[in-house]
Design a protein around this motif. Structure first.
Motif, short mmCIF file in Angstrom:
data_model
loop_
_atom_site.label_atom_id
_atom_site.label_comp_id
_atom_site.label_asym_id
_atom_site.label_seq_id
_atom_site.Cartn_x
_atom_site.Cartn_y
_atom_site.Cartn_z
N PRO A 121 70.25 -24.05 93.51
CA PRO A 121 71.32 -25.03 93.78
C PRO A 121 70.81 -26.46 93.57
N SER A 122 71.68 -27.31 93.05
CA SER A 122 71.24 -28.65 92.66
C SER A 122 70.90 -29.53 93.86
N PHE A 123 71.23 -29.08 95.09
CA PHE A 123 70.89 -29.90 96.27
C PHE A 123 69.44 -29.71 96.70
N ASP A 124 68.73 -28.77 96.07
CA ASP A 124 67.35 -28.47 96.49
C ASP A 124 66.36 -29.16 95.54
N PRO A 125 65.69 -30.24 96.00
CA PRO A 125 64.89 -31.07 95.09
C PRO A 125 63.56 -30.43 94.66
N LEU A 126 62.97 -30.99 93.61
CA LEU A 126 61.75 -30.44 93.01
C LEU A 126 60.53 -31.31 93.30
N ILE A 127 59.36 -30.68 93.34
CA ILE A 127 58.09 -31.39 93.48
C ILE A 127 57.62 -31.84 92.10
N ILE A 128 57.10 -33.09 92.00
CA ILE A 128 56.50 -33.47 90.74
C ILE A 128 54.99 -33.36 90.82
N HIS A 129 54.40 -32.97 89.69
CA HIS A 129 52.97 -32.66 89.61
C HIS A 129 52.29 -33.61 88.65
N THR A 130 51.16 -34.16 89.09
CA THR A 130 50.41 -35.06 88.24
C THR A 130 48.92 -34.75 88.38
N SER A 131 48.10 -35.34 87.49
CA SER A 131 46.70 -34.92 87.46
C SER A 131 45.79 -35.75 88.36
N ARG A 132 46.16 -37.01 88.61
CA ARG A 132 45.24 -37.88 89.35
C ARG A 132 45.98 -38.75 90.36
#
Ligand code: TXA
Ligand code: MG
Length: 316
Positions: free
Chosen positions: A49-60
């Motif tokens: 469902p679009s109300f459930d947000p996502l984690i963003i991933h980065t390297s540093r």
């Protein structure tokens, strides 16, 4: 397709496609976090469902500054201690993160995975990756490339195989409210270890069917057989005549055949138990049992994250 070709994964991600990636916690379903097209594909593939947000991933850690407007002191301390690692920080979002990633929330969830293959991938990309766990919404998170292929293999072009996940439960999610450190999801960093760095925290990761924040949904991680929590031996008498399986910590449940059992860690090691949990739940689920009887683990260290997953799996 499953493979270990990082360059192919890079090529796909640059073309706004989604790719499953390994992390130390669980496999993620990754796409360019700055591309609303890629992010909406993630939601579609996962049926999320679009109300459930996502984690963003980065390297540093240095790259986090691009995605947030403020990193409070306790966040810095936690980052120094646990990043890269199974920790996600909820921080005020900067303007370059599309609203679809955070489901309109002013906070963005950021994580630096500790997995060499995914570190290499992230370092080669100019953009961060948005990635939820690579499972259909509401089901058990994948801890091998095969788990991802079994459920999403025909929906995504590539699964980067980085071996079985070392931690086995999702990251611990931590945010900051008026100087108070709040844990929103118990995960791969134990609450006690967080408190050792920043002092007492508020744990607001309770199960609820009416979440005040997304990611706290009561029913989650659910296999198709109902899970019943309690003392497996006394429960077994109530489920007499049914095909019952069991999940236990150290000792197998008496009266149930060994292939229907998941003993999480015979030596009583909570990290090992966490590593075995999701793969074991999938194995039991494939047996088409009538019921899975499960005992809770000690409510300490990673046992708290494991118990949280068992409780959510049992809720329906
Ligand atoms: O270990 C992990 O965190 C894995 C790997 C792939 O990194 N990812 C993961 O993602 O578990 P997901 O989407 O399955 O769970 C992330 C949780 C969701 O419950 C979501 O609601 C919550 O984090 N979340 C993400 N962004 C948020 C935000 N801005 N505010 C509140 N909750 C947020
Ligand atoms: Mg998930």
């Amino acid at each position: 397709m499953i493979g270990t070709d990082i360059n192919y994964a890079i090529q796909l991600l640059k073309a706004e496609a989604v790719v499953a990636i390994p992390t130390e916690t669980v496999y993620g379903l990754a796409g360019n976090a700055l591309s609303p097209t890629a992010v909406s594909t993630i939601f579609e593939v996962k049926n999320r469902p679009s109300f459930d947000p996502l984690i963003i991933h980065t390297s540093r850690f240095e790259r986090i500054a691009d995605f947030t407007t403020d990193v409070p002191a306790p966040a810095r301390q936690l980052a120094r201690r646990f990043m890269p690692g199974p920790l996600t920080l909820l921080l005020p979002k900067s303007g370059n993160i599309p609203d679809i990633v955070t489901a309109g929330s002013p906070r963005v969830a950021i994580r630096i995975p500790a997995h060499s293959m995914t570190q290499e991938l992230l370092a080669a990309l100019e953009f961060p990756l948005a990635a939820p766990s690579a499972n259909p919404f509401g089901y058990i998170s994948p801890t091998t490339a095969r788990h991802v292929a079994d459920q999403l293999g025909d929906k995504i072009p590539y699964i980067l195989d980085g071996g079985p996940c070392r931690v086995g439960v999702e990251s611990t999610i931590v945010g900051f409210e008026d100087g108070q450190v709040v844990v929103y999801r118990k995960g791969g960093v134990a609450v006690e270890d967080i408190e050792a760095v920043v002092g007492p925290v508020l744990v607001r990761a309770h199960s609820t069917s009416n979440p005040e924040a997304p990611g706290m949904l009561k029913s989650h991680y659910a296999p198709s057989a109902p899970i019943v929590l309690g003392d497996t031996e006394s429960l077994l008498s109530q489920y007499h005549g049914q095909r019952a399986g069991a999940i236990t910590y150290r000792k197998a449940a008496p009266g149930i055949s060994p292939e229907r059992q998941l003993v999480l860690s015979p030596t009583g090691n909570l990290a090992e138990a966490a590593r075995n949990l999701f793969a074991g739940m999938r194995r039991l689920d494939a047996l088409q049992l009538d019921v899975i009887l499960a005992e809770l683990l000690p409510e300490e260290g990673l046992g708290r994250a494991i118990n949280d997953r068992l409780r959510r799996a049992a809720a329906r």
